[in-house]
Design a protein around this motif. Structure first.
Motif, PDB file in Angstrom:
ATOM      1  N   ARG A 205       0.834  -1.213   0.000  1.00  0.00           N
ATOM      2  CA  ARG A 205       0.000   0.000   0.000  1.00  0.00           C
ATOM      3  C   ARG A 205       0.862   1.253   0.000  1.00  0.00           C
ATOM      4  NH1 ARG A 205      -2.993   3.492  -1.920  1.00  0.00           N
ATOM      5  NH2 ARG A 205      -3.696   5.077  -0.446  1.00  0.00           N
ATOM      6  N   VAL A 206       1.997   1.225   0.693  1.00  0.00           N
ATOM      7  CA  VAL A 206       2.915   2.369   0.659  1.00  0.00           C
ATOM      8  C   VAL A 206       3.372   2.622  -0.771  1.00  0.00           C
ATOM      9  CG1 VAL A 206       5.107   3.297   1.478  1.00  0.00           C
ATOM     10  CG2 VAL A 206       3.687   1.958   3.028  1.00  0.00           C
ATOM     11  N   VAL A 207       3.750   1.545  -1.448  1.00  0.00           N
ATOM     12  CA  VAL A 207       4.175   1.639  -2.850  1.00  0.00           C
ATOM     13  C   VAL A 207       3.047   2.217  -3.710  1.00  0.00           C
ATOM     14  CG1 VAL A 207       4.801   0.286  -4.885  1.00  0.00           C
ATOM     15  CG2 VAL A 207       5.836  -0.240  -2.668  1.00  0.00           C
ATOM     16  N   GLU A 208       1.834   1.699  -3.531  1.00  0.00           N
ATOM     17  CA  GLU A 208       0.695   2.163  -4.314  1.00  0.00           C
ATOM     18  C   GLU A 208       0.402   3.633  -4.064  1.00  0.00           C
ATOM     19  OE1 GLU A 208      -3.693   0.364  -5.088  1.00  0.00           O
ATOM     20  OE2 GLU A 208      -3.315   1.035  -3.025  1.00  0.00           O
ATOM     21  N   ALA A 209       0.462   4.061  -2.802  1.00  0.00           N
ATOM     22  CA  ALA A 209       0.156   5.448  -2.462  1.00  0.00           C
ATOM     23  C   ALA A 209       1.147   6.415  -3.104  1.00  0.00           C
ATOM     24  CB  ALA A 209       0.159   5.622  -0.941  1.00  0.00           C
ATOM     25  N   ILE A 210       2.425   6.069  -3.080  1.00  0.00           N
ATOM     26  CA  ILE A 210       3.439   6.917  -3.709  1.00  0.00           C
ATOM     27  C   ILE A 210       3.269   6.914  -5.223  1.00  0.00           C
ATOM     28  CG2 ILE A 210       5.919   7.183  -4.111  1.00  0.00           C
ATOM     29  CD1 ILE A 210       6.382   6.001  -1.320  1.00  0.00           C
ATOM     30  N   SER A 211       2.972   5.764  -5.782  1.00  0.00           N
ATOM     31  CA  SER A 211       2.850   5.636  -7.230  1.00  0.00           C
ATOM     32  C   SER A 211       1.657   6.391  -7.795  1.00  0.00           C
ATOM     33  CB  SER A 211       2.722   4.150  -7.620  1.00  0.00           C
ATOM     34  OG  SER A 211       3.830   3.410  -7.193  1.00  0.00           O
ATOM     35  N   SER A 212       0.594   6.487  -7.009  1.00  0.00           N
ATOM     36  CA  SER A 212      -0.646   7.059  -7.542  1.00  0.00           C
ATOM     37  C   SER A 212      -0.907   8.494  -7.103  1.00  0.00           C
ATOM     38  CB  SER A 212      -1.839   6.183  -7.143  1.00  0.00           C
ATOM     39  OG  SER A 212      -1.929   6.065  -5.734  1.00  0.00           O
ATOM     40  N   CYS A 213      -0.055   9.050  -6.264  1.00  0.00           N
ATOM     41  CA  CYS A 213      -0.245  10.434  -5.830  1.00  0.00           C
ATOM     42  C   CYS A 213      -0.015  11.386  -7.002  1.00  0.00           C
ATOM     43  CB  CYS A 213       0.738  10.754  -4.700  1.00  0.00           C
ATOM     44  SG  CYS A 213       0.655  12.459  -4.116  1.00  0.00           S
ATOM     45  N   MET A 214      -0.875  12.402  -7.120  1.00  0.00           N
ATOM     46  CA  MET A 214      -0.707  13.409  -8.162  1.00  0.00           C
ATOM     47  C   MET A 214       0.226  14.501  -7.642  1.00  0.00           C
ATOM     48  SD  MET A 214      -1.732  13.887 -11.292  1.00  0.00           S
ATOM     49  CE  MET A 214      -3.366  13.211 -11.571  1.00  0.00           C
ATOM     50  N   TRP A 215       1.519  14.265  -7.764  1.00  0.00           N
ATOM     51  CA  TRP A 215       2.535  15.159  -7.214  1.00  0.00           C
ATOM     52  C   TRP A 215       2.521  16.528  -7.904  1.00  0.00           C
ATOM     53  CZ3 TRP A 215       4.680  13.263  -2.936  1.00  0.00           C
ATOM     54  CH2 TRP A 215       4.672  11.881  -2.757  1.00  0.00           C
ATOM     55  N   SER A 216       2.963  17.552  -7.195  1.00  0.00           N
ATOM     56  CA  SER A 216       3.024  18.901  -7.772  1.00  0.00           C
ATOM     57  C   SER A 216       3.922  18.949  -8.998  1.00  0.00           C
ATOM     58  CB  SER A 216       3.543  19.902  -6.728  1.00  0.00           C
ATOM     59  OG  SER A 216       2.627  20.066  -5.671  1.00  0.00           O
ATOM     60  N   SER A 217       4.900  18.074  -9.040  1.00  0.00           N
ATOM     61  CA  SER A 217       5.872  18.073 -10.134  1.00  0.00           C
ATOM     62  C   SER A 217       5.450  17.209 -11.309  1.00  0.00           C
ATOM     63  CB  SER A 217       7.224  17.578  -9.614  1.00  0.00           C
ATOM     64  OG  SER A 217       7.098  16.265  -9.083  1.00  0.00           O
ATOM     65  N   HIS A 218       4.216  16.714 -11.301  1.00  0.00           N
ATOM     66  CA  HIS A 218       3.852  15.764 -12.361  1.00  0.00           C
ATOM     67  C   HIS A 218       3.785  16.440 -13.730  1.00  0.00           C
ATOM     68  CE1 HIS A 218      -0.276  17.351 -11.645  1.00  0.00           C
ATOM     69  NE2 HIS A 218      -0.514  16.957 -12.883  1.00  0.00           N
ATOM     70  N   VAL A 219       4.187  15.695 -14.714  1.00  0.00           N
ATOM     71  CA  VAL A 219       4.197  16.148 -16.101  1.00  0.00           C
ATOM     72  C   VAL A 219       3.272  15.239 -16.900  1.00  0.00           C
ATOM     73  CG1 VAL A 219       5.600  16.605 -18.155  1.00  0.00           C
ATOM     74  CG2 VAL A 219       6.601  16.845 -15.878  1.00  0.00           C
TER      75      VAL A 219
END
Length: 270
Positions: A205-219
Motif C-alpha cells: 500500500r505504501v508503494v501504491e500510495a506513492i505511485s498514484s499520488c498526483m505530485w506537484s511536479s507531475h508532467v
C-alpha cells in the motif's frame, strides 16, 4: 503493475522539469530503525539500488498518464540542504514539500516513552508543520514491525481488545492530522506480500500510495506519448480524477487486456 511504477530519475529528465516534489521520511534516528528500513526498502524496490546513509534519493513516479520527479528526503534536512545536496538539478527546479512518511514501532504501548513510539510522533508532526516539511498531498503514518501486526504476537502480551483500542486511537490521531494509517511488516515475506492484490495493505500500500499520488511536479503525457505542461511551472494540471483512480484504471485495463481510458483534455489545453 509495469506501467505504474517508480524508476530512478535521470539527469535528462531534469532538463525539462522546473519543479521537484519532496517526500519527507522520518524520524531517521538510531532509536527508530524502522524509518531507515522503510527508506531502504523503497529505494531498493523502485530503483534496484541500495540506499546510502543520510542521502536523498530522486525517484520518478511514472504511469501512462504522467511522470513526476520525487525527492525522498530525511525529515530533518532543511530545504537549503536539499537544494545544495542535489545541485545542479535544483538550480533549475523549484522544490515543493508535497508529502511526509512518519514511521514508528507498532509494538510500542500507549505508555511507552521511547523515541520510536507512536506518542513521540505528536511533536515531530508539529515541528514538521512549523518548518513547512509536512506536505499535504500524501501523508502516511506507518506502524512498523517484523511480524504481521496484531495482538498476541511472540513477546506481545496485548489482548485483542487492547490492540483494537490502540489501533482506533492511532487512526483517530491520523484522521485529525490528515494521515492515512498503515501497518507494515518488514520481514522478507511482508515486503513481498500483496503487490498483485487490488486492495493493498502494508508495504504494498505504501508503494501504491506513492505511485498514484498526483505530485506537484507531475508532467502530463499527451495522447501521442509526448509530455505537455499544465500551467504550474510547466507541469500538468488536474486531469479530472485522483492519481489513485488513474492507477486503478490502468490496472484494470492491464488485467482485462484493454486500453485504459485516457483522461479527457480540456478544450483550453488542446
Amino acid at each position: 503493475i509495469e506501467n505504474n511504477k517508480i524508476k530512478a530519475s535521470s539527469t535528462s529528465y531534469f532538463t525539462m522539469a522546473s519543479s521537484l516534489s519532496v517526500l519527507r521520511i522520518g524520524p531517521l534516528t538510531e532509536k527508530n530503525g524502522y524509518a531507515e528500513k522503510l527508506r531502504s526498502a523503497l529505494v531498493s524496490h523502485f530503483t534496484g539500488a541500495d540506499a546510502r546513509p543520510d542521502a536523498t534519493a530522486t525517484l520518478t513516479v511514472s504511469n501512462r498518464y504522467f511522470d513526476a520527479p520525487v525527492l525522498l528526503a530525511p525529515l530533518h534536512s532543511s530545504t537549503d540542504t536539499l537544494a545544495r545536496e542535489n545541485a545542479p538539478a535544483t538550480s533549475t527546479c523549484q522544490l515543493h514539500e508535497d508529502g511526509i512518511l512518519l514511521v514508528f514501532d507498532a509494538s510500542s504501548s500507549s505508555s511507552s516513552s521511547s523515541a520510536a513510539a507512536f506518542d513521540a510522533l505528536g511533536p515531530i508532526h508539529a515541528s514538521a508543520e512549523e518548518a513547512d516539511r509536512a506536505g499535504d498531498l500524501l501523508r502516511l503514518c506507518i506502524g512498523s514491525s517484523v511480524n504481521p501486526p496484531g495482538p498476541l504476537q511472540d513477546g506481545d502480551k496485548r489482548t485483542r481488545k487492547e490492540y483494537e483500542m490502540e489501533f482506533s486511537r492511532r487512526v483517530l490521531w491520523c484522521l485529525d492530522r490528515g494521515y492515512e494509517y498503515l501497518e507494515v511488516d518488514f520481514s522478507s515475506e511482508g515486503l513481498r506480500r500483496g503487490m498483485d492484490e487490488r486492495d493493498k495493505e502494508g508495504f504494498a500500500r505504501v508503494v501504491e500510495a506513492i505511485s498514484s499520488c498526483m505530485w506537484s511536479s507531475h508532467v502530463m503525457k499527451s495522447r501521442s506519448g509526448n509530455v505537455r505542461g499544465n500551467g504550474r511551472g510547466g507541469f500538468a494540471g488536474d486531469i479530472g480524477r485522483s492519481g489513485r483512480e488513474v492507477a486503478e484504471n490502468a490496472d484494470v485495463a492491464a488485467k482485462e487486456g484493454t486500453e485504459a481510458t485516457t483522461p479527457p483534455v480540456d478544450d483550453a489545453e488542446k
